[in-house]
Design a protein around this motif. Structure first.
Motif, PDB file in Angstrom:
ATOM      1  N   ALA A  60       0.834  -1.202   0.000  1.00 17.15           N
ATOM      2  CA  ALA A  60       0.000   0.000   0.000  1.00 17.15           C
ATOM      3  C   ALA A  60       0.869   1.253   0.000  1.00 17.15           C
ATOM      4  N   PRO A  61       0.453   2.249  -0.754  1.00 19.87           N
ATOM      5  CA  PRO A  61       1.216   3.506  -0.759  1.00 19.87           C
ATOM      6  C   PRO A  61       1.087   4.221   0.580  1.00 19.87           C
ATOM      7  N   GLU A  62       2.148   4.906   0.950  1.00 20.75           N
ATOM      8  CA  GLU A  62       2.172   5.585   2.246  1.00 20.75           C
ATOM      9  C   GLU A  62       1.596   6.993   2.174  1.00 20.75           C
ATOM     10  N   THR A  63       1.672   7.624   1.000  1.00 17.59           N
ATOM     11  CA  THR A  63       1.182   9.002   0.886  1.00 17.59           C
ATOM     12  C   THR A  63       0.184   9.098  -0.259  1.00 17.59           C
ATOM     13  N   LYS A  64      -0.536  10.219  -0.270  1.00 20.29           N
ATOM     14  CA  LYS A  64      -1.523  10.446  -1.322  1.00 20.29           C
ATOM     15  C   LYS A  64      -0.837  10.614  -2.677  1.00 20.29           C
ATOM     16  N   GLY A  65       0.287  11.303  -2.698  1.00 17.07           N
ATOM     17  CA  GLY A  65       1.032  11.502  -3.942  1.00 17.07           C
ATOM     18  C   GLY A  65       1.556  10.181  -4.495  1.00 17.07           C
ATOM     19  N   GLU A  66       2.016   9.335  -3.608  1.00 21.83           N
ATOM     20  CA  GLU A  66       2.515   8.024  -4.048  1.00 21.83           C
ATOM     21  C   GLU A  66       1.364   7.201  -4.637  1.00 21.83           C
ATOM     22  N   ALA A  67       0.183   7.297  -4.041  1.00 21.82           N
ATOM     23  CA  ALA A  67      -0.978   6.578  -4.544  1.00 21.82           C
ATOM     24  C   ALA A  67      -1.354   7.081  -5.939  1.00 21.82           C
ATOM     25  N   LYS A  68      -1.321   8.394  -6.122  1.00 21.12           N
ATOM     26  CA  LYS A  68      -1.634   8.962  -7.441  1.00 21.12           C
ATOM     27  C   LYS A  68      -0.611   8.506  -8.477  1.00 21.12           C
ATOM     28  N   GLY A  69       0.643   8.484  -8.082  1.00 22.32           N
ATOM     29  CA  GLY A  69       1.691   8.047  -9.002  1.00 22.32           C
ATOM     30  C   GLY A  69       1.490   6.598  -9.427  1.00 22.32           C
ATOM     31  N   GLN A  70       1.158   5.760  -8.470  1.00 24.44           N
ATOM     32  CA  GLN A  70       0.914   4.353  -8.813  1.00 24.44           C
ATOM     33  C   GLN A  70      -0.318   4.207  -9.701  1.00 24.44           C
ATOM     34  N   ALA A  71      -1.350   5.008  -9.439  1.00 24.91           N
ATOM     35  CA  ALA A  71      -2.564   4.950 -10.259  1.00 24.91           C
ATOM     36  C   ALA A  71      -2.267   5.418 -11.681  1.00 24.91           C
ATOM     37  N   ASN A  72      -1.503   6.489 -11.822  1.00 25.46           N
ATOM     38  CA  ASN A  72      -1.149   6.987 -13.155  1.00 25.46           C
ATOM     39  C   ASN A  72      -0.293   5.974 -13.911  1.00 25.46           C
ATOM     40  N   GLU A  73       0.600   5.329 -13.193  1.00 24.41           N
ATOM     41  CA  GLU A  73       1.446   4.308 -13.815  1.00 24.41           C
ATOM     42  C   GLU A  73       0.596   3.144 -14.329  1.00 24.41           C
ATOM     43  N   ALA A  74      -0.342   2.697 -13.522  1.00 24.98           N
ATOM     44  CA  ALA A  74      -1.221   1.603 -13.924  1.00 24.98           C
ATOM     45  C   ALA A  74      -2.078   2.023 -15.115  1.00 24.98           C
ATOM     46  N   LEU A  75      -2.564   3.270 -15.104  1.00 29.98           N
ATOM     47  CA  LEU A  75      -3.368   3.777 -16.208  1.00 29.98           C
ATOM     48  C   LEU A  75      -2.542   3.826 -17.495  1.00 29.98           C
ATOM     49  N   GLY A  76      -1.310   4.273 -17.396  1.00 31.54           N
ATOM     50  CA  GLY A  76      -0.431   4.312 -18.572  1.00 31.54           C
ATOM     51  C   GLY A  76      -0.169   2.924 -19.126  1.00 31.54           C
ATOM     52  N   GLN A  77       0.052   1.966 -18.238  1.00 34.22           N
ATOM     53  CA  GLN A  77       0.276   0.594 -18.705  1.00 34.22           C
ATOM     54  C   GLN A  77      -0.977   0.050 -19.392  1.00 34.22           C
ATOM     55  N   ALA A  78      -2.145   0.347 -18.843  1.00 30.37           N
ATOM     56  CA  ALA A  78      -3.394  -0.126 -19.437  1.00 30.37           C
ATOM     57  C   ALA A  78      -3.610   0.495 -20.817  1.00 30.37           C
ATOM     58  N   LYS A  79      -3.330   1.794 -20.932  1.00 28.91           N
ATOM     59  CA  LYS A  79      -3.483   2.457 -22.231  1.00 28.91           C
ATOM     60  C   LYS A  79      -2.509   1.875 -23.255  1.00 28.91           C
ATOM     61  N   GLY A  80      -1.280   1.627 -22.821  1.00 29.81           N
ATOM     62  CA  GLY A  80      -0.284   1.047 -23.723  1.00 29.81           C
ATOM     63  C   GLY A  80      -0.713  -0.330 -24.211  1.00 29.81           C
ATOM     64  N   LYS A  81      -1.220  -1.142 -23.312  1.00 29.75           N
ATOM     65  CA  LYS A  81      -1.678  -2.482 -23.689  1.00 29.75           C
ATOM     66  C   LYS A  81      -2.876  -2.391 -24.630  1.00 29.75           C
ATOM     67  N   ALA A  82      -3.783  -1.463 -24.363  1.00 28.58           N
ATOM     68  CA  ALA A  82      -4.956  -1.284 -25.218  1.00 28.58           C
ATOM     69  C   ALA A  82      -4.524  -0.874 -26.623  1.00 28.58           C
ATOM     70  N   ASN A  83      -3.569   0.051 -26.732  1.00 31.55           N
ATOM     71  CA  ASN A  83      -3.082   0.479 -28.048  1.00 31.55           C
ATOM     72  C   ASN A  83      -2.391  -0.673 -28.776  1.00 31.55           C
ATOM     73  N   GLU A  84      -1.646  -1.453 -28.038  1.00 32.87           N
ATOM     74  CA  GLU A  84      -0.964  -2.605 -28.624  1.00 32.87           C
ATOM     75  C   GLU A  84      -1.974  -3.607 -29.188  1.00 32.87           C
ATOM     76  N   LEU A  85      -3.009  -3.910 -28.403  1.00 35.39           N
ATOM     77  CA  LEU A  85      -4.027  -4.849 -28.868  1.00 35.39           C
ATOM     78  C   LEU A  85      -4.814  -4.288 -30.044  1.00 35.39           C
ATOM     79  N   ALA A  86      -5.065  -2.980 -30.046  1.00 36.03           N
ATOM     80  CA  ALA A  86      -5.770  -2.357 -31.165  1.00 36.03           C
ATOM     81  C   ALA A  86      -4.926  -2.453 -32.436  1.00 36.03           C
TER      82      ALA A  86
END
Length: 104
Positions: A60-86
């Motif tokens: 679990a992230p310790e701070t709010k900023g760390e949580a946002k960073g992890q969420a953005n990273e996961a979102l970027g990976q999901a977008k990259g995978k979606a573009n790859e599959l498309a």
């Protein structure tokens, strides 16, 4: 006369253990065995829960900023995978369309 009384009493006294258990003792032993088994399983469950809790705390992230960073990273990976599959889907569509055109 005193000796005869001691001898008779000595014969009545026994130091051998009871060879057979009563039904109550048998049930008590079985209950103890079941209790030990259940206790062992409960202890294992508690230990497993503690391990999972520690793993979650570490992940679990310790701070709010760390949580946002992890969420953005996961979102970027999901977008990259979606573009790859498309892209793969477009390539497969073009390939199948080319094969269909050859057959006509």
């Amino acid at each position: 006369m005193f000796r005869q009384q001691i001898a008779r009493q000595a014969r009545l006294f026994s130091t051998t253990p009871i060879a057979r258990k009563s039904p109550v003792e048998t049930i008590k032993d079985a209950a103890k065995a079941v209790d030990r088994t259940i206790s062992g399983a409960a202890v294992k469950g508690i230990e497993k829960g503690e391990e999972i809790t520690e793993a979650v705390k570490q992940a679990a992230p310790e701070t709010k900023g760390e949580a946002k960073g992890q969420a953005n990273e996961a979102l970027g990976q999901a977008k990259g995978k979606a573009n790859e599959l498309a892209g793969q889907a477009k390539g497969k569509t073009a390939e199948l369309q080319g094969e269909a055109n050859k057959k006509l």
